[in-house]
Design an enzyme around this catalytic site. Structure first.
Site, mmCIF file in Angstrom:
data_model
loop_
_atom_site.group_PDB
_atom_site.id
_atom_site.type_symbol
_atom_site.label_atom_id
_atom_site.label_comp_id
_atom_site.label_asym_id
_atom_site.label_seq_id
_atom_site.Cartn_x
_atom_site.Cartn_y
_atom_site.Cartn_z
ATOM 1 N N ASP A 282 0.868 -1.174 0.000
ATOM 2 C CA ASP A 282 0.000 0.000 0.000
ATOM 3 C C ASP A 282 0.909 1.230 0.000
ATOM 4 O O ASP A 282 2.100 1.141 0.321
ATOM 5 C CB ASP A 282 -0.954 -0.007 1.199
ATOM 6 C CG ASP A 282 -2.163 0.896 0.947
ATOM 7 O OD1 ASP A 282 -2.109 1.733 0.017
ATOM 8 O OD2 ASP A 282 -3.163 0.785 1.693
HETATM 9 C C1 BGC Z 1 -5.083 3.218 -0.071
HETATM 10 C C2 BGC Z 1 -5.195 2.197 -1.167
HETATM 11 C C3 BGC Z 1 -5.056 2.871 -2.502
HETATM 12 C C4 BGC Z 1 -3.721 3.610 -2.540
HETATM 13 C C5 BGC Z 1 -3.448 4.307 -3.858
HETATM 14 C C6 BGC Z 1 -3.865 4.094 -0.221
HETATM 15 O O1 BGC Z 1 -3.929 5.162 0.642
HETATM 16 O O2 BGC Z 1 -5.075 2.579 1.185
HETATM 17 O O3 BGC Z 1 -6.416 1.523 -1.077
HETATM 18 O O4 BGC Z 1 -5.175 1.944 -3.531
HETATM 19 O O5 BGC Z 1 -3.733 4.594 -1.528
HETATM 20 O O6 BGC Z 1 -4.228 5.414 -4.015
#
Ligand code: BGC
Length: 734
Positions: A282
């Site tokens: 993530d």
């Molecule tokens: C989120 C993810 C997301 C990623 C990219 C993160 O803050 O937890 O779910 O895909 O950002 O935007």
């Protein structure tokens, strides 16, 4: 065919930058990995052998493309400006990876191109409430198709964190509390995305079940408990949907960051489940080079913006030189990425800007809501509203004259027409607060053109009540915004909405409440209103779907994918320290409920929630015939007859629950949804998922069925079951 291959080869050699467009069986020897008759693994191995070390390092990290990145660190040329970008390798025809959020559509807030729009699916719990994997598949295929037509070949779509915490700000991205239902629904949605030649990313692995302190908190839970709950949901969904990637989560699990957690990544995902795809972190979830790589992380996401440093470059090269990481492991990381690209068809079906059938896609969103809206209450047949006889209607609240609410954060989709209610706080992350421009008021007026339908904003409670008093029916829309990175502090409706509903219901008992929310809310006025329809964040073309559900053109058939607590005192953790401010704790104990998430918790404690898991009403009535269960070893099959005993066509869900020897709670072990015409009977045979009959044995790492009496029961919800059938099973491993 041959000519095509030759042209493509020349293109690759002369220009040094062509991607392979058309697949051919007659492959040039120089690019044998282009042979589509080979398995993705074989193709990936052939291609891996051609890569230099620098090219390998290029593939194991992505860059952030959003506008809010450091000025001195520009995004590489070629990025579409989305959440993630991995440059391609033109000399070998490897396309760039263009990654976009997320599970409800192609996210298009300020993180992507200005002026961009996409079709918003309803919130995840709507799809889950359909109890229909085909609905989920169509939704996944739709958003995958839109991603592809926007040039994206990776969607960060596949949210499946179980609802342990009803205040979790991201529940609207997920699929409820039950591993089997969530696994079936998210698995189907992931399969839909992949069917559009887009890599789907199941997330957030794992136990990232609250947003409070999400990037510091240590989740504590025993192995058996997690394997039988959150990890089982992932296991089932991965099996069914075959996502090309898995996103490891922000939190720690039993002491180790999820993205450097050997147990989660190496032992469970890759060893036990034989997962062949790649693990991406993530955004901000990578904390090391050697430790993360050796624990099973394959790709660092957007480290140059979100991590302390880019670990999967110089630090990883150092670790390699020192022998802390083996070259074979780096090769494995690359192999997994290439394999997922081949498996999804991103080489043969390049994602390129192309026209989108907006009408058809909006219909997919609308049908999802029609299948997943849940009728929670309907006194004296208040609903459906009879369009022919409808005199006057008061529509009140929640900007129903302008649109419908969406959840906030990285999954936010901007629909055509933009934000129907701009300017609401917070404007910045995790905002903006967005209303999609599908106004229920307009749609109701279209559905009932002869009725006198007036609108009151609801801010002035007395004015709203006065309008309700002089109307035949009042329809009150209430809302609660939820967003990524923040949890709700409680389950109440914000502002003065409880007072509004109570005043309207007092003025006119023929009051219908329509809920737009991310998860359960308390309803102190429940006994005073005639009907309640749950639409969550209802997505594209919601106004028409809501009008059709209220007027009976569509018969509600959603069933709750979650238990609806009366209040927080019923939860395993009544308090959520750190939500809304204050110092969050360093850890959270999910061992309190363990594997007994949701209804299993309530059943094992003898607690009655406000609405049970699986619950939902219809405008027709159904009868569930007597249950028969046949067993062949550990393969159980439930047989029963479902009948529509009412006067309207409708859909019913057969829900089969099993109680293991000595257990207090039942587990959903099988389900199926059927459409039935009035008077129609249908004989159903439904296989039970064997892992729901078993315990996960932490010594042998196998599912083991304990011997003894199994009570199997079928019914309309987890709390409305027919006479159980008792089956004797012999002990044994699956
Ligand atoms: C989120 C993810 C997301 C990623 C990219 C993160 O803050 O937890 O779910 O895909 O950002 O935007």
């Amino acid at each position: 065919m041959k000519a095509k291959a030759v042209t493509a080869l020349r293109c690759a050699i002369v220009m040094g930058m062509c991607t392979w467009v058309g697949a051919s069986l007659a492959q040039p020897a120089a690019q044998p990995w282009s042979n589509v008759s080979l398995a993705p693994d074989a193709r990936a191995r052939l291609l891996l052998a051609q890569l230099t070390q620098d090219e390998k390092f290029q593939l194991i990290r992505s860059y952030y493309g959003g506008p809010d990145r450091p000025a001195n660190n520009p995004v590489p040329k070629g990025s579409l400006g989305s959440a993630g970008y991995v440059p391609g390798i033109p000399r070998l025809g490897i396309p760039a990876l263009q990654e976009s959020d997320a599970g409800l559509g192609v996210a298009s807030s300020d993180r992507i191109r200005a002026g961009h729009y996409a079709t918003p699916l309803p919130a995840g719990p709507v799809t889950a409430a359909s109890w229909d994997p085909q609905v989920a598949f169509r939704g996944g295929a739709m958003i995958g198709g839109e991603a592809h037509s926007n040039g994206f070949n990776v969607l960060l779509a596949g949210g499946i964190n179980l609802m342990r915490e009803p205040r979790n700000g991201r529940n609207f991205e997920y699929a409820g509390e039950d591993p089997l239902l969530a696994g079936a629904i998210v698995g189907a949605a992931v399969g839909g995305v992949e069917s559009a030649h887009v890599i789907s990313t199941i997330k957030h692995y794992a136990l990232n079940d609250q947003e409070t302190a999400r990037d510091t908190i240590n989740v504590e839970i025993g192995e058996q408990a997690m394997r039988e709950s959150d990890l089982l949901a992932f296991e089932l969904a991965i099996e069914r949907g075959k996502p090309g990637s898995v996103m490891c989560s922000y939190n720690k699990l039993n002491g180790d960051w999820a993205c450097e957690n050997d147990y989660l990544l190496n032992q469970v995902l890759k060893r036990d489940w034989h997962y062949p795809g790649f693990v991406m972190s993530d955004w901000g979830g990578t904390h090391s080079a050697a430790k993360a790589v050796n624990a099973g992380l394959d790709q660092e996401s957007a480290g140059e913006v979100f991590d302390k440093q880019v670990y999967f470059d110089a630090p990883l090269r150092d670790a390699l030189a020192k022998g802390e990481v083996k070259q074979a492991r780096v090769d494995d990381m690359v192999l997994r990425i290439l394999r997922s690209m081949f498996a999804a068809g991103v080489f043969e079906h390049p994602a390129q800007p192309s026209p989108i059938d907006e009408v058809a896609n909006l219909a997919v969103a609308r049908q999802t809501l029609e299948a997943g809206a849940v009728l929670l209450r309907n006194q004296q047949g208040l609903l459906p509203l009879d369009v022919g006889k409808l005199g006057s209607v008061a529509v009140i609240g929640a900007h129903a004259d302008k649109g419908v609410l969406a959840g906030g954060g990285s999954s936010l989709v901007s629909a055509k027409g933009g934000n129907a209610v701009p300017g609401l706080a917070p404007a910045g992350w995790p905002g903006p607060v967005m209303y999609h421009p599908y106004a229920p008021l307009k749609a109701l007026r279209e559905a009932a053109p002869k009725a006198n339908i007036q609108f009151a904003e609801g801010n002035d409670v007395a004015a709203a009540a006065a309008l309700a008093a002089k109307s035949d029916v009042a329809v009150v829309f209430v809302q609660k915004w939820a967003a990524e990175s923040v949890d709700a502090t409680d389950l109440s409706l914000p502002d003065a909405q409880n007072a509004l509903v109570a005043a309207v219901a007092k003025a006119n008992p023929r009051t219908v409440v329509v809920l737009e929310n991310g998860g359960p809310v308390t309803m102190p006025w429940l006994d005073q209103v005639g009907a309640v329809l749950e639409v969550w964040y209802p997505g594209g073309d919601a106004g028409h779907a809501i009008a059709d559900l209220l007027t009976g053109k569509v018969n509600p058939s959603g069933r709750l994918p979650l238990s609806w607590p009366r209040d927080v005192s019923q939860l395993p953790r009544p308090a959520l320290p750190g939500a809304g401010g204050g110092t969050p704790p360093a850890s959270v104990d999910y061992g309190i409920e363990g594997a007994d998430v949701g209804y299993r918790w309530y059943q094992s404690r003898g607690i009655k929630p406000l609405f049970p898991f699986g619950y939902g009403l219809s405008y027709t009535s159904f009868s569930h015939g007597s249950l028969k269960v046949s067993a062949q070893g550990h393969q159980l099959e439930a047989t029963l007859e479902l009948s529509n005993t009412g006067t309207r066509a409708g859909a019913e869900v057969a829900q089969v629950y099993v109680q293991l020897p000595g257990a207090k709670a039942r587990r959903l072990a099988a389900f199926t949804k059927v459409n039935l015409q009035p008077g129609e009977h249908r004989q159903l045979t439904i296989p039970l998922e064997p892992r729901l009959l078993a315990h996960f044995d932490t010594t042998t790492h196998r599912w083991v069925v304990p011997g003894g009496s199994y009570s199997v029961a079928e019914g309309h919800s987890s709390a409305e079951l027919g006479t159980p059938v008792v089956v004797q099973l012999k002990p044994g491993a699956l």
